[in-house]
Design an enzyme around this catalytic site. Structure first.
Site, PDB file in Angstrom:
ATOM      1  N   MET A  53      93.684  48.960  47.175  1.00  0.00           N
ATOM      2  CA  MET A  53      92.790  50.112  46.974  1.00  0.00           C
ATOM      3  C   MET A  53      91.354  49.709  47.317  1.00  0.00           C
ATOM      4  O   MET A  53      90.396  50.393  46.939  1.00  0.00           O
ATOM      5  CB  MET A  53      92.879  50.618  45.536  1.00  0.00           C
ATOM      6  CG  MET A  53      94.284  51.112  45.182  1.00  0.00           C
ATOM      7  SD  MET A  53      94.306  52.337  43.892  1.00  0.00           S
ATOM      8  CE  MET A  53      93.645  51.414  42.517  1.00  0.00           C
ATOM      9  N   LEU A  56      87.678  44.523  47.639  1.00  0.00           N
ATOM     10  CA  LEU A  56      88.449  43.278  47.767  1.00  0.00           C
ATOM     11  C   LEU A  56      87.782  42.102  47.054  1.00  0.00           C
ATOM     12  O   LEU A  56      86.565  42.003  47.001  1.00  0.00           O
ATOM     13  CB  LEU A  56      88.632  42.926  49.247  1.00  0.00           C
ATOM     14  CG  LEU A  56      89.334  43.965  50.117  1.00  0.00           C
ATOM     15  CD1 LEU A  56      89.578  43.400  51.520  1.00  0.00           C
ATOM     16  CD2 LEU A  56      90.651  44.429  49.507  1.00  0.00           C
ATOM     17  N   GLU A  58      88.961  37.695  45.740  1.00  0.00           N
ATOM     18  CA  GLU A  58      89.790  36.549  46.144  1.00  0.00           C
ATOM     19  C   GLU A  58      91.284  36.767  45.866  1.00  0.00           C
ATOM     20  O   GLU A  58      92.124  36.172  46.534  1.00  0.00           O
ATOM     21  CB  GLU A  58      89.314  35.273  45.437  1.00  0.00           C
ATOM     22  CG  GLU A  58      88.080  34.650  46.075  1.00  0.00           C
ATOM     23  CD  GLU A  58      88.299  34.228  47.534  1.00  0.00           C
ATOM     24  OE1 GLU A  58      89.317  33.601  47.835  1.00  0.00           O
ATOM     25  OE2 GLU A  58      87.428  34.553  48.364  1.00  0.00           O
ATOM     26  N   HIS A  60      92.973  39.627  46.313  1.00  0.00           N
ATOM     27  CA  HIS A  60      93.476  40.317  47.508  1.00  0.00           C
ATOM     28  C   HIS A  60      93.533  39.339  48.688  1.00  0.00           C
ATOM     29  O   HIS A  60      94.491  39.340  49.477  1.00  0.00           O
ATOM     30  CB  HIS A  60      92.542  41.464  47.900  1.00  0.00           C
ATOM     31  CG  HIS A  60      92.406  42.551  46.880  1.00  0.00           C
ATOM     32  ND1 HIS A  60      91.243  42.779  46.178  1.00  0.00           N
ATOM     33  CD2 HIS A  60      93.274  43.500  46.454  1.00  0.00           C
ATOM     34  CE1 HIS A  60      91.395  43.813  45.369  1.00  0.00           C
ATOM     35  NE2 HIS A  60      92.631  44.267  45.505  1.00  0.00           N
TER      36      HIS A  60
HETATM   37  P1  AMP Z   1      94.728  46.853  44.026  1.00  0.00           P
HETATM   38  O1  AMP Z   1      93.696  46.938  45.096  1.00  0.00           O
HETATM   39  O2  AMP Z   1      94.172  46.603  42.664  1.00  0.00           O
HETATM   40  O3  AMP Z   1      95.712  47.988  44.091  1.00  0.00           O
HETATM   41  O4  AMP Z   1      95.572  45.545  44.354  1.00  0.00           O
HETATM   42  C1  AMP Z   1      96.181  45.356  45.609  1.00  0.00           C
HETATM   43  C2  AMP Z   1      97.105  44.172  45.512  1.00  0.00           C
HETATM   44  O5  AMP Z   1      96.357  43.013  45.155  1.00  0.00           O
HETATM   45  C3  AMP Z   1      98.192  44.350  44.444  1.00  0.00           C
HETATM   46  O6  AMP Z   1      99.414  43.817  44.931  1.00  0.00           O
HETATM   47  C4  AMP Z   1      97.659  43.540  43.300  1.00  0.00           C
HETATM   48  O7  AMP Z   1      98.663  43.049  42.437  1.00  0.00           O
HETATM   49  C5  AMP Z   1      96.984  42.390  44.050  1.00  0.00           C
HETATM   50  N1  AMP Z   1      95.997  41.747  43.188  1.00  0.00           N
HETATM   51  C6  AMP Z   1      94.991  42.336  42.507  1.00  0.00           C
HETATM   52  N2  AMP Z   1      94.340  41.417  41.765  1.00  0.00           N
HETATM   53  C7  AMP Z   1      94.945  40.237  41.975  1.00  0.00           C
HETATM   54  C8  AMP Z   1      94.758  38.912  41.490  1.00  0.00           C
HETATM   55  N3  AMP Z   1      93.802  38.605  40.627  1.00  0.00           N
HETATM   56  N4  AMP Z   1      95.589  37.942  41.928  1.00  0.00           N
HETATM   57  C9  AMP Z   1      96.587  38.227  42.803  1.00  0.00           C
HETATM   58  N5  AMP Z   1      96.819  39.455  43.299  1.00  0.00           N
HETATM   59  C10 AMP Z   1      96.020  40.449  42.889  1.00  0.00           C
END
Ligand code: AMP
Length: 371
Positions: A53, A56, A58, A60
């Site tokens: 979403m 971004l 670290e 992501h």
């Molecule tokens: P989001 O933008 O929050 O929807 O996250 C996109 C992807 O990044 C999802 O698969 C999340 O699980 C992953 N993600 C978000 N935060 C982290 C994190 N701290 N460590 C690893 N992956 C993450």
């Protein structure tokens, strides 16, 4: 390939200068992306996919880097999906930082050492031919591109096709606290998989229920791009100093809120210690985690920062669920009573710091471990 990219960004997106600075082709329509994907299929190139979403960080980028290592081409999507926000949630204020996101993406690269002659340049380290992989494309659709008939955040007004993963969503963990959330996630990820057609897809352990539920969905719907084995779960990236799980929503935290935010991780670690090292029951271990949060909440740090600003922390839930079927563990279950062949346990929790809801989890066992 960049010649086919659409340069017209949606209204809400940043200026075109961000696009030209990053040099990564941006596709804002399904049709233009599909044209790019068709060529990748023809050239038999693997495509790794990281759905996000935006905003971004670290965490992501860890997913992007893994994809760069494992695929010829890497595509990242940025789409703030209205269907997974309930009407009272933060859809409008969710951080949107496209320009910065594109800059970060442009900095990601992976050096591939190849034995095949005729590739690009020679590595000064190994003397072998090399080339560099960078993110290949960004998919940045508008809401109307993803929901051609529109989308209401009010589920009772929604019409058309939605994807539900029954028994894995609304009764447990995040789904219990956020009804309808996983219906929105499963629906948008199905759409994204249909468009992107990834060979491999990368999700974070940070959102473990989401990743495992999507793996189940991919299996149930017999999807091939990606297959369930090619839906990868990447460990949670944390702040190296205090282990706070990185999250786009951490941007909402005040300096004093940021100080108490790692309490959730510390609480989960207390439960993990109780489970493995003290051999106690699920109930005792969940209580140990709650106790950590209550202790901080009742100290000065939990209610007031140095300058007299209020920081209020409130536990939403701490739970332990079976990673296979998401069933809540019975109170009296212990590591020993589950036995050596038992599947992994998800120890997860959510906590409010003022108005910001934080989530985190630890896996008690190895996800590869099957009953
Ligand atoms: P989001 O933008 O929050 O929807 O996250 C996109 C992807 O990044 C999802 O698969 C999340 O699980 C992953 N993600 C978000 N935060 C982290 C994190 N701290 N460590 C690893 N992956 C993450």
């Amino acid at each position: 390939m960049s010649g086919t990219a659409t340069t017209k960004l949606p209204q809400s997106a940043a200026s075109l200068s961000a696009y030209s600075e990053s040099d990564i082709p941006i596709y804002t329509t399904v049709a233009s992306y599909r044209e790019w994907r068709r060529k990748a299929f023809m050239e038999n190139r693997s495509v790794g996919f990281v759905p996000t979403m935006g905003a971004l960080h670290e965490g992501h980028l860890d997913l992007v880097r893994k994809s760069l290592v494992e695929n010829d081409l890497t595509v990242l999507s940025i789409f703030v999906n209205p269907a997974q926000f309930s009407p009272h949630e933060d859809l409008e204020t969710y951080p949107r930082t496209l320009e910065h996101d594109l800059k970060l993406l442009a900095q990601q690269q992976h050096l591939v050492v190849s034995n095949t002659p005729n590739t690009h340049s020679t590595s000064t380290i190994t003397g072998q031919p090399t080339h560099i992989r960078r993110p290949s494309a960004v998919f940045l659709p508008s809401v109307s591109e993803m929901y051609p008939h529109g989308i209401s955040q009010d589920a009772s007004l929604q019409r058309g096709t939605f994807v539900e993963v029954k028994g894995y969503a609304d009764e447990q963990m995040e789904g219990k606290s956020r009804p309808g959330f996983f219906r929105g996630v499963a629906t948008v990820v199905t759409k994204l998989f249909n468009v992107i057609q990834p060979t491999n897809a990368y999700f974070g352990q940070k959102d473990i229920q989401q990743a495992l539920l999507l793996r189940r969905m991919v299996t149930d719907l017999l999807l091939s791009h990606p297959s369930a084995q090619n839906l990868h779960i990447v460990p949670t990236a944390r702040d190296p100093l205090d282990n706070l799980a990185l999250s786009s929503r951490n941007a909402y935290l005040s300096p004093s809120g940021r100080k108490v935010a790692p309490t959730l991780y510390n609480a989960l670690k207390a439960a993990e210690h109780c489970w493995f090292l003290e051999g106690k029951s699920k109930k005792e271990c969940v209580d140990a985690a709650r106790e950590v949060i209550h202790r901080v909440r009742n100290t000065e740090m939990g209610t007031l920062d140095g300058g007299g600003m209020e920081v209020e922390i409130k536990l939403d839930y701490i739970e332990m669920n079976d990673a296979e079927d998401f069933e809540v563990l019975e109170d009296e279950v212990t590591l020993q009573s589950r036995g050596e062949d038992a599947s992994t346990v998800i120890l997860s929790g959510a906590m409010w710091v003022n108005g910001t809801r934080l989530i985190d989890n630890l896996l008690l066992g190895d996800l590869g471990h099957r009953k």
